[in-house]
Motif scaffolding. Sequence first.
Motif, PDB file in Angstrom:
ATOM      1  N   MET A  72      63.518  38.873  46.341  1.00 48.99           N
ATOM      2  CA  MET A  72      63.433  38.983  44.827  1.00 48.99           C
ATOM      3  C   MET A  72      62.959  37.486  44.261  1.00 48.99           C
ATOM      4  O   MET A  72      63.681  36.950  44.872  1.00 48.99           O
ATOM      5  N   VAL A  73      62.368  37.441  43.163  1.00 45.30           N
ATOM      6  CA  VAL A  73      62.118  36.234  42.285  1.00 45.30           C
ATOM      7  C   VAL A  73      62.828  36.353  41.028  1.00 45.30           C
ATOM      8  O   VAL A  73      62.385  37.347  40.470  1.00 45.30           O
ATOM      9  N   LEU A  74      63.948  35.603  40.738  1.00 44.93           N
ATOM     10  CA  LEU A  74      64.665  35.656  39.468  1.00 44.93           C
ATOM     11  C   LEU A  74      63.808  34.791  38.455  1.00 44.93           C
ATOM     12  O   LEU A  74      62.800  34.003  38.584  1.00 44.93           O
ATOM     13  N   THR A  75      63.836  35.116  37.081  1.00 48.83           N
ATOM     14  CA  THR A  75      63.371  34.710  36.089  1.00 48.83           C
ATOM     15  C   THR A  75      63.527  33.212  36.044  1.00 48.83           C
ATOM     16  O   THR A  75      62.632  32.398  35.570  1.00 48.83           O
ATOM     17  N   GLY A  76      64.607  32.596  36.445  1.00 50.23           N
ATOM     18  CA  GLY A  76      64.997  31.211  36.887  1.00 50.23           C
ATOM     19  C   GLY A  76      64.121  30.287  37.655  1.00 50.23           C
ATOM     20  O   GLY A  76      64.515  29.439  38.135  1.00 50.23           O
ATOM     21  N   GLY A  77      63.396  31.338  38.625  1.00 52.55           N
ATOM     22  CA  GLY A  77      62.788  30.698  39.854  1.00 52.55           C
ATOM     23  C   GLY A  77      63.347  30.821  41.210  1.00 52.55           C
ATOM     24  O   GLY A  77      62.718  30.573  42.228  1.00 52.55           O
ATOM     25  N   GLU A  78      64.666  31.107  41.248  1.00 48.60           N
ATOM     26  CA  GLU A  78      65.272  31.499  42.655  1.00 48.60           C
ATOM     27  C   GLU A  78      64.548  32.647  43.239  1.00 48.60           C
ATOM     28  O   GLU A  78      64.291  33.422  42.695  1.00 48.60           O
ATOM     29  N   VAL A  79      64.747  32.290  44.509  1.00 50.67           N
ATOM     30  CA  VAL A  79      63.960  33.242  45.554  1.00 50.67           C
ATOM     31  C   VAL A  79      65.242  33.891  46.330  1.00 50.67           C
ATOM     32  O   VAL A  79      65.940  33.159  46.903  1.00 50.67           O
ATOM     33  N   ILE A  80      65.644  35.127  46.283  1.00 48.32           N
ATOM     34  CA  ILE A  80      66.664  35.712  46.811  1.00 48.32           C
ATOM     35  C   ILE A  80      66.160  36.501  47.919  1.00 48.32           C
ATOM     36  O   ILE A  80      65.295  37.443  47.710  1.00 48.32           O
ATOM     37  N   ALA A  81      66.689  36.392  49.168  1.00 48.87           N
ATOM     38  CA  ALA A  81      66.344  37.462  50.283  1.00 48.87           C
ATOM     39  C   ALA A  81      67.546  37.817  51.081  1.00 48.87           C
ATOM     40  O   ALA A  81      68.947  37.004  51.028  1.00 48.87           O
ATOM     41  N   GLY A  82      67.699  39.215  51.600  1.00 51.21           N
ATOM     42  CA  GLY A  82      68.837  39.796  52.317  1.00 51.21           C
ATOM     43  C   GLY A  82      68.574  40.890  52.920  1.00 51.21           C
ATOM     44  O   GLY A  82      67.169  41.289  53.134  1.00 51.21           O
ATOM     45  N   HIS A  83      69.444  41.832  53.181  1.00 49.29           N
ATOM     46  CA  HIS A  83      69.179  43.050  53.832  1.00 49.29           C
ATOM     47  C   HIS A  83      70.313  43.797  53.318  1.00 49.29           C
ATOM     48  O   HIS A  83      71.312  43.324  52.846  1.00 49.29           O
ATOM     49  N   SER A  84      70.357  45.273  53.093  1.00 45.74           N
ATOM     50  CA  SER A  84      71.058  46.352  52.904  1.00 45.74           C
ATOM     51  C   SER A  84      71.329  47.553  53.536  1.00 45.74           C
ATOM     52  O   SER A  84      70.046  47.924  54.348  1.00 45.74           O
ATOM     53  N   THR A  85      72.148  48.111  53.705  1.00 50.74           N
ATOM     54  CA  THR A  85      72.389  49.728  54.317  1.00 50.74           C
ATOM     55  C   THR A  85      72.820  50.223  52.985  1.00 50.74           C
ATOM     56  O   THR A  85      73.794  50.341  52.356  1.00 50.74           O
ATOM     57  N   ASN A  86      72.012  51.274  52.800  1.00 54.28           N
ATOM     58  CA  ASN A  86      72.198  52.238  51.735  1.00 54.28           C
ATOM     59  C   ASN A  86      72.525  53.606  52.150  1.00 54.28           C
ATOM     60  O   ASN A  86      72.026  54.472  52.716  1.00 54.28           O
ATOM     61  N   THR A  87      73.721  54.067  51.829  1.00 55.77           N
ATOM     62  CA  THR A  87      74.294  55.508  52.077  1.00 55.77           C
ATOM     63  C   THR A  87      74.287  56.387  51.016  1.00 55.77           C
ATOM     64  O   THR A  87      74.516  56.148  50.129  1.00 55.77           O
ATOM     65  N   PRO A  88      73.548  57.390  51.127  1.00 58.68           N
ATOM     66  CA  PRO A  88      73.312  58.699  50.210  1.00 58.68           C
ATOM     67  C   PRO A  88      74.675  59.137  49.755  1.00 58.68           C
ATOM     68  O   PRO A  88      75.451  59.641  50.773  1.00 58.68           O
ATOM     69  N   GLU A  89      75.108  59.361  48.382  1.00 58.01           N
ATOM     70  CA  GLU A  89      76.353  60.345  48.063  1.00 58.01           C
ATOM     71  C   GLU A  89      76.081  60.804  46.858  1.00 58.01           C
ATOM     72  O   GLU A  89      74.879  60.658  46.096  1.00 58.01           O
ATOM     73  N   GLU A  90      76.654  61.912  46.494  1.00 58.11           N
ATOM     74  CA  GLU A  90      76.382  62.833  45.115  1.00 58.11           C
ATOM     75  C   GLU A  90      77.135  62.274  44.315  1.00 58.11           C
ATOM     76  O   GLU A  90      78.581  62.067  44.249  1.00 58.11           O
ATOM     77  N   GLY A  91      76.649  61.867  42.986  1.00 58.10           N
ATOM     78  CA  GLY A  91      77.226  61.416  41.870  1.00 58.10           C
ATOM     79  C   GLY A  91      77.942  62.584  41.248  1.00 58.10           C
ATOM     80  O   GLY A  91      77.762  63.721  41.380  1.00 58.10           O
ATOM     81  N   ALA A  92      78.736  62.215  40.002  1.00 56.12           N
ATOM     82  CA  ALA A  92      79.512  63.076  39.179  1.00 56.12           C
ATOM     83  C   ALA A  92      78.784  64.181  38.732  1.00 56.12           C
ATOM     84  O   ALA A  92      79.192  65.344  38.538  1.00 56.12           O
ATOM     85  N   ASP A  93      77.485  63.698  38.197  1.00 53.60           N
ATOM     86  CA  ASP A  93      76.621  64.967  37.502  1.00 53.60           C
ATOM     87  C   ASP A  93      75.752  65.463  38.405  1.00 53.60           C
ATOM     88  O   ASP A  93      74.702  66.327  38.296  1.00 53.60           O
ATOM     89  N   GLY A  94      75.956  65.181  39.772  1.00 54.79           N
ATOM     90  CA  GLY A  94      75.070  65.880  40.862  1.00 54.79           C
ATOM     91  C   GLY A  94      73.791  65.000  41.248  1.00 54.79           C
ATOM     92  O   GLY A  94      73.174  65.511  42.047  1.00 54.79           O
ATOM     93  N   GLU A  95      73.770  63.859  40.536  1.00 56.76           N
ATOM     94  CA  GLU A  95      72.684  63.161  40.838  1.00 56.76           C
ATOM     95  C   GLU A  95      72.849  62.202  42.214  1.00 56.76           C
ATOM     96  O   GLU A  95      73.880  62.308  42.572  1.00 56.76           O
ATOM     97  N   LEU A  96      71.840  61.775  42.778  1.00 56.10           N
ATOM     98  CA  LEU A  96      72.083  61.099  43.836  1.00 56.10           C
ATOM     99  C   LEU A  96      72.070  59.562  43.869  1.00 56.10           C
ATOM    100  O   LEU A  96      71.705  59.050  42.817  1.00 56.10           O
ATOM    101  N   LEU A  97      73.252  59.216  44.458  1.00 56.77           N
ATOM    102  CA  LEU A  97      73.877  57.846  44.492  1.00 56.77           C
ATOM    103  C   LEU A  97      73.662  57.287  45.568  1.00 56.77           C
ATOM    104  O   LEU A  97      73.721  57.931  46.755  1.00 56.77           O
ATOM    105  N   LEU A  98      73.283  55.885  45.847  1.00 54.92           N
ATOM    106  CA  LEU A  98      73.148  55.063  47.119  1.00 54.92           C
ATOM    107  C   LEU A  98      74.258  54.156  46.988  1.00 54.92           C
ATOM    108  O   LEU A  98      74.377  53.200  46.035  1.00 54.92           O
ATOM    109  N   ARG A  99      75.172  54.091  47.817  1.00 58.24           N
ATOM    110  CA  ARG A  99      76.165  53.165  48.224  1.00 58.24           C
ATOM    111  C   ARG A  99      75.564  51.938  48.928  1.00 58.24           C
ATOM    112  O   ARG A  99      75.105  52.205  50.123  1.00 58.24           O
ATOM    113  N   GLU A 100      75.413  50.990  48.474  1.00 55.09           N
ATOM    114  CA  GLU A 100      74.762  49.766  48.820  1.00 55.09           C
ATOM    115  C   GLU A 100      75.486  48.513  49.368  1.00 55.09           C
ATOM    116  O   GLU A 100      76.044  47.931  48.523  1.00 55.09           O
TER     117      GLU A 100
END
Length: 117
Positions: free
Chosen positions: A60-88
């Motif tokens: 991602m490129v932020l408004t200040g010009g910083e360039v950010i790079a990385g990785h993530s593992t997103n695990t699906p969970e069910e939220g309080a209202d039944g919506e899909l949450l991703l634990r990142e």
Amino acid sequence: MRIDYDGRQFRKLESTDGVVAVYHQRDDLVWADFAGGPVRRGSVAGTCSEDGTLRLAYTMVLTGGEVIAGHSTNTPEEGADGELLLREEWERYGPHAETGISYLSEVTTRQKQEAVR
């Protein structure tokens, strides 16, 4: 849990900065683009396992010009209202090195309609 991410939208849980990621999926390949708030442009790409877990690389490129790079593992969970949450669980590289856990909440149809008003 078999999940099709194609066309789904996610944002940080309880975030009001306007950053929304729109996901796409073909077979096990998943990608998304996002922008808004402090993010000029961002993207993720990776794979989805049979249980719905995402393994992604991001930039991602932020408004200040910083360039950010990385990785993530997103695990699906069910939220309080039944919506899909991703634990990142994420890690950033380079001068912005950091690790953390965030939660992404699916943007529901109702939330999309309210945003248009």
